[in-house]
Design a protein around this motif. Sequence first.
Motif, PDB file in Angstrom:
ATOM      1  N   MET A 156      10.589  -5.410 -10.694  1.00  0.00           N
ATOM      2  CA  MET A 156       9.733  -6.123 -11.633  1.00  0.00           C
ATOM      3  C   MET A 156       8.620  -6.885 -10.884  1.00  0.00           C
ATOM      4  SD  MET A 156       9.238  -6.675 -14.737  1.00  0.00           S
ATOM      5  CE  MET A 156       8.741  -7.777 -15.970  1.00  0.00           C
ATOM      6  N   ARG A 157       8.989  -7.643  -9.836  1.00  0.00           N
ATOM      7  CA  ARG A 157       7.981  -8.397  -9.086  1.00  0.00           C
ATOM      8  C   ARG A 157       7.031  -7.460  -8.357  1.00  0.00           C
ATOM      9  NH1 ARG A 157      10.530 -12.636  -5.372  1.00  0.00           N
ATOM     10  NH2 ARG A 157       8.341 -13.087  -5.020  1.00  0.00           N
ATOM     11  N   LEU A 158       7.546  -6.318  -7.925  1.00  0.00           N
ATOM     12  CA  LEU A 158       6.709  -5.345  -7.229  1.00  0.00           C
ATOM     13  C   LEU A 158       5.666  -4.765  -8.180  1.00  0.00           C
ATOM     14  CD1 LEU A 158       6.352  -4.074  -4.469  1.00  0.00           C
ATOM     15  CD2 LEU A 158       7.911  -2.267  -5.166  1.00  0.00           C
ATOM     16  N   LYS A 159       6.067  -4.477  -9.412  1.00  0.00           N
ATOM     17  CA  LYS A 159       5.117  -3.960 -10.404  1.00  0.00           C
ATOM     18  C   LYS A 159       4.063  -5.015 -10.738  1.00  0.00           C
ATOM     19  CE  LYS A 159       7.784  -0.409 -12.730  1.00  0.00           C
ATOM     20  NZ  LYS A 159       8.327   0.059 -14.003  1.00  0.00           N
ATOM     21  N   LYS A 160       4.499  -6.267 -10.809  1.00  0.00           N
ATOM     22  CA  LYS A 160       3.544  -7.352 -11.088  1.00  0.00           C
ATOM     23  C   LYS A 160       2.512  -7.448  -9.964  1.00  0.00           C
ATOM     24  CE  LYS A 160       3.340 -12.131 -12.557  1.00  0.00           C
ATOM     25  NZ  LYS A 160       4.075 -13.348 -12.865  1.00  0.00           N
ATOM     26  N   LEU A 161       2.975  -7.283  -8.721  1.00  0.00           N
ATOM     27  CA  LEU A 161       2.043  -7.282  -7.585  1.00  0.00           C
ATOM     28  C   LEU A 161       1.100  -6.093  -7.655  1.00  0.00           C
ATOM     29  CD1 LEU A 161       3.946  -8.223  -4.293  1.00  0.00           C
ATOM     30  CD2 LEU A 161       2.004  -9.392  -5.303  1.00  0.00           C
TER      31      LEU A 161
ATOM     32  N   THR B 121      -3.601 -10.579  -8.658  1.00  0.00           N
ATOM     33  CA  THR B 121      -3.123 -10.207  -7.321  1.00  0.00           C
ATOM     34  C   THR B 121      -4.309  -9.836  -6.435  1.00  0.00           C
ATOM     35  OG1 THR B 121      -1.121  -9.318  -8.325  1.00  0.00           O
ATOM     36  CG2 THR B 121      -1.562  -8.677  -6.064  1.00  0.00           C
ATOM     37  N   GLU B 122      -4.263 -10.290  -5.177  1.00  0.00           N
ATOM     38  CA  GLU B 122      -5.300  -9.904  -4.216  1.00  0.00           C
ATOM     39  C   GLU B 122      -5.301  -8.387  -4.062  1.00  0.00           C
ATOM     40  OE1 GLU B 122      -5.363 -11.881  -0.368  1.00  0.00           O
ATOM     41  OE2 GLU B 122      -4.069 -13.408  -1.231  1.00  0.00           O
TER      42      GLU B 122
ATOM     43  N   VAL C 142       4.282   1.148  -2.022  1.00  0.00           N
ATOM     44  CA  VAL C 142       5.739   1.079  -2.114  1.00  0.00           C
ATOM     45  C   VAL C 142       6.227   1.715  -3.420  1.00  0.00           C
ATOM     46  CG1 VAL C 142       7.714  -0.489  -2.247  1.00  0.00           C
ATOM     47  CG2 VAL C 142       5.877  -0.927  -0.610  1.00  0.00           C
ATOM     48  N   LEU C 143       5.522   1.472  -4.517  1.00  0.00           N
ATOM     49  CA  LEU C 143       5.918   2.077  -5.792  1.00  0.00           C
ATOM     50  C   LEU C 143       5.803   3.598  -5.746  1.00  0.00           C
ATOM     51  CD1 LEU C 143       4.444  -0.382  -8.446  1.00  0.00           C
ATOM     52  CD2 LEU C 143       6.840   0.008  -7.894  1.00  0.00           C
ATOM     53  N   HIS C 144       4.740   4.101  -5.153  1.00  0.00           N
ATOM     54  CA  HIS C 144       4.603   5.559  -4.989  1.00  0.00           C
ATOM     55  C   HIS C 144       5.768   6.104  -4.160  1.00  0.00           C
ATOM     56  CE1 HIS C 144       0.799   6.192  -6.943  1.00  0.00           C
ATOM     57  NE2 HIS C 144       0.134   5.385  -6.117  1.00  0.00           N
ATOM     58  N   ALA C 145       6.145   5.395  -3.119  1.00  0.00           N
ATOM     59  CA  ALA C 145       7.255   5.831  -2.267  1.00  0.00           C
ATOM     60  C   ALA C 145       8.563   5.831  -3.051  1.00  0.00           C
ATOM     61  CB  ALA C 145       7.362   4.930  -1.044  1.00  0.00           C
ATOM     62  N   ALA C 146       8.746   4.841  -3.923  1.00  0.00           N
ATOM     63  CA  ALA C 146       9.957   4.760  -4.740  1.00  0.00           C
ATOM     64  C   ALA C 146      10.046   5.936  -5.709  1.00  0.00           C
ATOM     65  CB  ALA C 146       9.983   3.443  -5.501  1.00  0.00           C
ATOM     66  N   ARG C 147       8.920   6.511  -6.059  1.00  0.00           N
ATOM     67  CA  ARG C 147       8.888   7.672  -6.954  1.00  0.00           C
ATOM     68  C   ARG C 147       9.109   8.982  -6.192  1.00  0.00           C
ATOM     69  NH1 ARG C 147       3.823   5.029  -9.207  1.00  0.00           N
ATOM     70  NH2 ARG C 147       4.672   3.626 -10.771  1.00  0.00           N
TER      71      ARG C 147
END
Length: 193
Positions: A1-6, A12-13, A23-28
């Motif tokens: 959840m926090r990763l998606k918010k980032l 977010t910068e 990181v999200l692409h890697a998780a997929r």
Amino acid sequence: MRLKKLAYGHKTEQRLRVRAQVVLHAARGRSNACIARETGLHLDTVRRWRGRFAQAGLPGLKDRQRCGRSASFTPLQAAEVKALACRLPAESEVPLSRWSCPELAREAARRGITPFMSASTVRRWPAQDALKPWQHRSWIFITSPGFRLKAAWVLDLYTRTWQGEQLGDDEYVISADVTELCFPTGRTRPLRR
């Protein structure tokens, strides 16, 4: 959840957003090469952020502390040079109608404000505060004999320091009156609500 918010947060910068998206692409299940193509990053950059996230989690996506070069001049030295720039050269027995940056740097060294400084540093300091000392008729001249001591107190408080010690999180600085520093003649202007 926090990763998606980032990764998708509007506040977010940009650099943190891109790192979180890696990181999200890697998780997929995407490969480093695929992530690099989709994000426009170099393959090594994708590897770095995946590895840092694997080692440290979310804190690993932040920039590491860099040592860098420490500041060459103190805020007090900068304030003294700015104050000198706002005085006429004739007051220092310099035969000029107004200061040039190299002359001002030499005068600061002669007075012991700094051992050495470049003309470009002198040029940069007044420009940061939009000072125009050559317009001497419309400028406030700092003539207080205790300017150095008073400026040091104020500048230390700006950095949350008092008598050489850092202020705690529960200590506050409230500026009530700095007229003695700014208006050495004692004239003050009333505050209006």
